[in-house]
Motif scaffolding. Structure first.
Motif, PDB file in Angstrom:
ATOM      1  N   TYR A   1       6.429   1.742  -2.724  1.00 51.31           N
ATOM      2  CA  TYR A   1       5.389   1.113  -1.841  1.00 51.31           C
ATOM      3  C   TYR A   1       5.235   1.842  -0.507  1.00 51.31           C
ATOM      4  O   TYR A   1       4.083   2.130  -0.093  1.00 51.31           O
ATOM      5  CB  TYR A   1       6.009  -0.410  -1.318  1.00 51.31           C
ATOM      6  CG  TYR A   1       5.020  -1.250  -0.366  1.00 51.31           C
ATOM      7  CD1 TYR A   1       4.426  -2.285  -1.314  1.00 51.31           C
ATOM      8  CD2 TYR A   1       5.009  -1.235   0.946  1.00 51.31           C
ATOM      9  CE1 TYR A   1       3.517  -3.041  -0.570  1.00 51.31           C
ATOM     10  CE2 TYR A   1       4.078  -1.925   1.416  1.00 51.31           C
ATOM     11  CZ  TYR A   1       3.153  -2.906   0.742  1.00 51.31           C
ATOM     12  OH  TYR A   1       2.299  -3.709   1.289  1.00 51.31           O
ATOM     13  N   ARG A   2       6.168   2.579  -0.002  1.00 52.21           N
ATOM     14  CA  ARG A   2       6.086   3.227   1.208  1.00 52.21           C
ATOM     15  C   ARG A   2       5.151   4.444   0.878  1.00 52.21           C
ATOM     16  O   ARG A   2       4.202   4.733   1.718  1.00 52.21           O
ATOM     17  CB  ARG A   2       7.650   3.537   1.696  1.00 52.21           C
ATOM     18  CG  ARG A   2       7.310   4.101   2.944  1.00 52.21           C
ATOM     19  CD  ARG A   2       8.872   4.823   3.497  1.00 52.21           C
ATOM     20  NE  ARG A   2       9.807   3.862   3.340  1.00 52.21           N
ATOM     21  CZ  ARG A   2      10.431   2.697   3.964  1.00 52.21           C
ATOM     22  NH1 ARG A   2       9.842   2.525   5.139  1.00 52.21           N
ATOM     23  NH2 ARG A   2      11.273   2.075   3.543  1.00 52.21           N
ATOM     24  N   LYS A   3       5.534   4.979  -0.048  1.00 52.96           N
ATOM     25  CA  LYS A   3       4.610   6.325  -0.597  1.00 52.96           C
ATOM     26  C   LYS A   3       3.264   5.892  -0.846  1.00 52.96           C
ATOM     27  O   LYS A   3       2.448   6.675  -0.491  1.00 52.96           O
ATOM     28  CB  LYS A   3       5.393   7.111  -1.538  1.00 52.96           C
ATOM     29  CG  LYS A   3       6.626   7.742  -1.339  1.00 52.96           C
ATOM     30  CD  LYS A   3       7.075   8.512  -2.462  1.00 52.96           C
ATOM     31  CE  LYS A   3       8.489   9.157  -1.991  1.00 52.96           C
ATOM     32  NZ  LYS A   3       9.119  10.046  -2.978  1.00 52.96           N
ATOM     33  N   THR A   4       3.016   4.741  -1.549  1.00 51.21           N
ATOM     34  CA  THR A   4       1.554   4.465  -2.038  1.00 51.21           C
ATOM     35  C   THR A   4       0.890   3.809  -0.767  1.00 51.21           C
ATOM     36  O   THR A   4      -0.441   4.232  -0.720  1.00 51.21           O
ATOM     37  CB  THR A   4       1.780   3.262  -3.078  1.00 51.21           C
ATOM     38  OG1 THR A   4       2.638   3.738  -4.164  1.00 51.21           O
ATOM     39  CG2 THR A   4       0.541   2.997  -3.407  1.00 51.21           C
TER      40      THR A   4
ATOM     41  N   ARG B   1      15.182  -2.458  -6.429  1.00 55.34           N
ATOM     42  CA  ARG B   1      14.657  -3.069  -5.262  1.00 55.34           C
ATOM     43  C   ARG B   1      14.513  -1.891  -4.271  1.00 55.34           C
ATOM     44  O   ARG B   1      13.460  -1.609  -3.508  1.00 55.34           O
ATOM     45  CB  ARG B   1      15.426  -4.116  -4.408  1.00 55.34           C
ATOM     46  CG  ARG B   1      14.853  -4.627  -3.552  1.00 55.34           C
ATOM     47  CD  ARG B   1      15.457  -5.733  -2.804  1.00 55.34           C
ATOM     48  NE  ARG B   1      15.490  -6.863  -3.813  1.00 55.34           N
ATOM     49  CZ  ARG B   1      14.630  -7.719  -4.097  1.00 55.34           C
ATOM     50  NH1 ARG B   1      13.379  -7.691  -3.342  1.00 55.34           N
ATOM     51  NH2 ARG B   1      14.737  -8.781  -5.038  1.00 55.34           N
ATOM     52  N   HIS B   2      15.415  -0.815  -4.265  1.00 50.23           N
ATOM     53  CA  HIS B   2      15.367   0.282  -3.214  1.00 50.23           C
ATOM     54  C   HIS B   2      14.022   1.302  -3.750  1.00 50.23           C
ATOM     55  O   HIS B   2      13.385   1.652  -2.934  1.00 50.23           O
ATOM     56  CB  HIS B   2      16.389   1.225  -3.432  1.00 50.23           C
ATOM     57  CG  HIS B   2      16.554   2.481  -2.503  1.00 50.23           C
ATOM     58  ND1 HIS B   2      16.428   2.358  -1.198  1.00 50.23           N
ATOM     59  CD2 HIS B   2      16.419   3.624  -3.184  1.00 50.23           C
ATOM     60  CE1 HIS B   2      16.464   3.914  -0.834  1.00 50.23           C
ATOM     61  NE2 HIS B   2      16.295   4.380  -2.026  1.00 50.23           N
ATOM     62  N   SER B   3      14.175   1.336  -5.247  1.00 54.88           N
ATOM     63  CA  SER B   3      13.058   2.195  -5.617  1.00 54.88           C
ATOM     64  C   SER B   3      11.612   1.531  -5.372  1.00 54.88           C
ATOM     65  O   SER B   3      10.730   2.349  -5.013  1.00 54.88           O
ATOM     66  CB  SER B   3      13.261   2.573  -6.940  1.00 54.88           C
ATOM     67  OG  SER B   3      14.320   3.160  -7.372  1.00 54.88           O
ATOM     68  N   ALA B   4      11.680   0.303  -5.501  1.00 56.66           N
ATOM     69  CA  ALA B   4      10.358  -0.332  -5.161  1.00 56.66           C
ATOM     70  C   ALA B   4       9.979  -0.028  -3.814  1.00 56.66           C
ATOM     71  O   ALA B   4       8.713   0.086  -3.401  1.00 56.66           O
ATOM     72  CB  ALA B   4      10.412  -1.857  -5.740  1.00 56.66           C
ATOM     73  N   ARG B   5      10.794  -0.187  -2.724  1.00 54.16           N
ATOM     74  CA  ARG B   5      10.399   0.155  -1.448  1.00 54.16           C
ATOM     75  C   ARG B   5       9.867   1.410  -1.169  1.00 54.16           C
ATOM     76  O   ARG B   5       9.026   1.625  -0.430  1.00 54.16           O
ATOM     77  CB  ARG B   5      11.762  -0.321  -0.561  1.00 54.16           C
ATOM     78  CG  ARG B   5      11.992  -1.597  -0.230  1.00 54.16           C
ATOM     79  CD  ARG B   5      13.416  -2.024   0.469  1.00 54.16           C
ATOM     80  NE  ARG B   5      13.820  -3.007   0.339  1.00 54.16           N
ATOM     81  CZ  ARG B   5      13.629  -4.039   1.259  1.00 54.16           C
ATOM     82  NH1 ARG B   5      12.725  -3.742   2.444  1.00 54.16           N
ATOM     83  NH2 ARG B   5      14.144  -5.273   1.254  1.00 54.16           N
ATOM     84  N   GLU B   6      10.604   2.284  -1.635  1.00 55.82           N
ATOM     85  CA  GLU B   6      10.238   3.815  -1.803  1.00 55.82           C
ATOM     86  C   GLU B   6       8.690   4.178  -2.137  1.00 55.82           C
ATOM     87  O   GLU B   6       8.138   4.657  -1.564  1.00 55.82           O
ATOM     88  CB  GLU B   6      11.176   4.749  -2.200  1.00 55.82           C
ATOM     89  CG  GLU B   6      12.385   4.842  -1.502  1.00 55.82           C
ATOM     90  CD  GLU B   6      12.231   5.142   0.239  1.00 55.82           C
ATOM     91  OE1 GLU B   6      11.490   6.034   0.383  1.00 55.82           O
ATOM     92  OE2 GLU B   6      12.689   4.530   0.871  1.00 55.82           O
TER      93      GLU B   6
END
Length: 92
Positions: free
Chosen positions: A30-33, A23-28
């Motif tokens: 998403y933020r970068k994309t 979940r943490h990796s997915a948030r990061e």
């Protein structure tokens, strides 16, 4: 019985850890994309449908995969441990 409960705890801990990390990796990601933070609450009126659906599908799929991987790794660790000491269960 104690050994079975211990391996259940190990398995669930692996699943929870994998889910949190994903979940943490997915948030990061998403933020970068997108250049913006993922929606905190996709149900809010100020969140666009597209944004809410993309975040829901992506995070749900990734966390689901992480849970399966965590379960498999936990079960594999348990099986390896049991193969090393095949008669140890007779002592419990």
């Amino acid at each position: 019985m104690k050994r079975k409960m211990l391996w259940s705890v190990v398995g669930y801990t692996a699943v929870i850890g994998a889910s949190l990390l994903t979940r943490h990796s997915a948030r990061e990601a998403y933020r970068k994309t997108t250049g913006t933070a993922p929606p905190e609450n996709p149900g809010r009126r100020d969140t666009q449908w597209r944004e809410a659906l993309v975040w829901g599908m992506a995070s749900g799929a990734l966390v689901g995969v992480a849970r399966v991987v965590g379960q498999r790794l936990g079960d594999e660790a348990r099986r390896r441990r049991e193969r090393r000491r095949p008669l140890e269960h007779l002592r419990d």
